[in-house]
Write a protein that holds these residues in place. Structure first.
Motif, PDB file in Angstrom:
ATOM      1  N   LEU A  52       0.832  -1.207   0.000  1.00 37.30           N
ATOM      2  CA  LEU A  52       0.000   0.000   0.000  1.00 37.30           C
ATOM      3  C   LEU A  52       0.866   1.257   0.000  1.00 37.30           C
ATOM      4  O   LEU A  52       0.579   2.226  -0.701  1.00 37.30           O
ATOM      5  CB  LEU A  52      -0.916   0.020   1.222  1.00 37.30           C
ATOM      6  N   ARG A  53       1.937   1.237   0.787  1.00 40.57           N
ATOM      7  CA  ARG A  53       2.856   2.380   0.803  1.00 40.57           C
ATOM      8  C   ARG A  53       3.531   2.545  -0.555  1.00 40.57           C
ATOM      9  O   ARG A  53       3.725   3.672  -1.035  1.00 40.57           O
ATOM     10  CB  ARG A  53       3.911   2.191   1.892  1.00 40.57           C
ATOM     11  N   THR A  54       3.885   1.430  -1.188  1.00 38.53           N
ATOM     12  CA  THR A  54       4.522   1.493  -2.506  1.00 38.53           C
ATOM     13  C   THR A  54       3.552   2.037  -3.548  1.00 38.53           C
ATOM     14  O   THR A  54       3.941   2.821  -4.416  1.00 38.53           O
ATOM     15  CB  THR A  54       5.025   0.097  -2.921  1.00 38.53           C
ATOM     16  N   ILE A  55       2.271   1.625  -3.467  1.00 44.19           N
ATOM     17  CA  ILE A  55       1.258   2.132  -4.397  1.00 44.19           C
ATOM     18  C   ILE A  55       1.120   3.641  -4.240  1.00 44.19           C
ATOM     19  O   ILE A  55       1.051   4.379  -5.236  1.00 44.19           O
ATOM     20  CB  ILE A  55      -0.086   1.407  -4.177  1.00 44.19           C
ATOM     21  N   ASP A  56       1.103   4.142  -3.009  1.00 44.09           N
ATOM     22  CA  ASP A  56       1.051   5.592  -2.780  1.00 44.09           C
ATOM     23  C   ASP A  56       2.273   6.282  -3.363  1.00 44.09           C
ATOM     24  O   ASP A  56       2.182   7.335  -3.987  1.00 44.09           O
ATOM     25  CB  ASP A  56       0.958   5.899  -1.287  1.00 44.09           C
ATOM     26  N   LYS A  57       3.437   5.681  -3.171  1.00 44.11           N
ATOM     27  CA  LYS A  57       4.681   6.269  -3.652  1.00 44.11           C
ATOM     28  C   LYS A  57       4.714   6.356  -5.175  1.00 44.11           C
ATOM     29  O   LYS A  57       5.148   7.361  -5.743  1.00 44.11           O
ATOM     30  CB  LYS A  57       5.860   5.431  -3.155  1.00 44.11           C
ATOM     31  N   LYS A  58       4.222   5.302  -5.849  1.00 44.07           N
ATOM     32  CA  LYS A  58       4.250   5.273  -7.316  1.00 44.07           C
ATOM     33  C   LYS A  58       3.150   6.132  -7.930  1.00 44.07           C
ATOM     34  O   LYS A  58       3.163   6.376  -9.133  1.00 44.07           O
ATOM     35  CB  LYS A  58       4.101   3.832  -7.818  1.00 44.07           C
ATOM     36  N   GLY A  59       2.164   6.539  -7.139  1.00 45.90           N
ATOM     37  CA  GLY A  59       1.127   7.426  -7.657  1.00 45.90           C
ATOM     38  C   GLY A  59      -0.153   6.724  -8.044  1.00 45.90           C
ATOM     39  O   GLY A  59      -0.839   7.159  -8.966  1.00 45.90           O
ATOM     40  N   GLY A  60      -0.475   5.619  -7.397  1.00 44.61           N
ATOM     41  CA  GLY A  60      -1.734   4.934  -7.660  1.00 44.61           C
ATOM     42  C   GLY A  60      -1.531   3.517  -8.159  1.00 44.61           C
ATOM     43  O   GLY A  60      -0.425   3.094  -8.500  1.00 44.61           O
ATOM     44  N   LEU A  61      -2.641   2.780  -8.207  1.00 42.33           N
ATOM     45  CA  LEU A  61      -2.606   1.372  -8.611  1.00 42.33           C
ATOM     46  C   LEU A  61      -2.101   1.204 -10.037  1.00 42.33           C
ATOM     47  O   LEU A  61      -1.294   0.313 -10.321  1.00 42.33           O
ATOM     48  CB  LEU A  61      -4.004   0.757  -8.469  1.00 42.33           C
TER      49      LEU A  61
END
Length: 93
Positions: A52-61
């Motif tokens: 979830l943190r990585t998804i936020d970092k990359k800018g979405g799903l």
């Protein structure tokens, strides 16, 4: 689910008495709804809090799935959504 390679870990409890007992650590898995802007749709998936943190970092799903290598996604649902994203991008182009 999207677990980012996280698995069950094994080890010992080691209290003050130094008597070791086996135990396991489970990954922190949450069931969440993630929105795909390209597909204009929500997906309910099981993910680890780390992903979830990585998804936020990359800018979405969408960005997470498109920018992450297939071997690192390593889940059926993740690969299915990625294929849908790639098809939708081909239609837009």
């Amino acid at each position: 689910g999207l677990f980012g390679g996280t698995t069950v870990q094994h080890g010992n409890n080691k209290p003050k008495s130094l008597h070791k007992t086996r135990r396991i650590w489970m990954p922190n898995i949450q069931k969440v709804s993630l929105y795909s802007a390209v597909l204009d749709r929500k997906f309910t998936v099981r993910v680890t809090t780390r992903v979830l943190r990585t998804i936020d970092k990359k800018g979405g799903l969408d960005n997470y799935l498109l920018l992450t290598k297939d071997k690192n996604i390593a889940s059926n649902i993740g690969m299915e959504i990625k294929q849908m994203l790639l098809k939708a991008q081909e239609k837009q182009a």
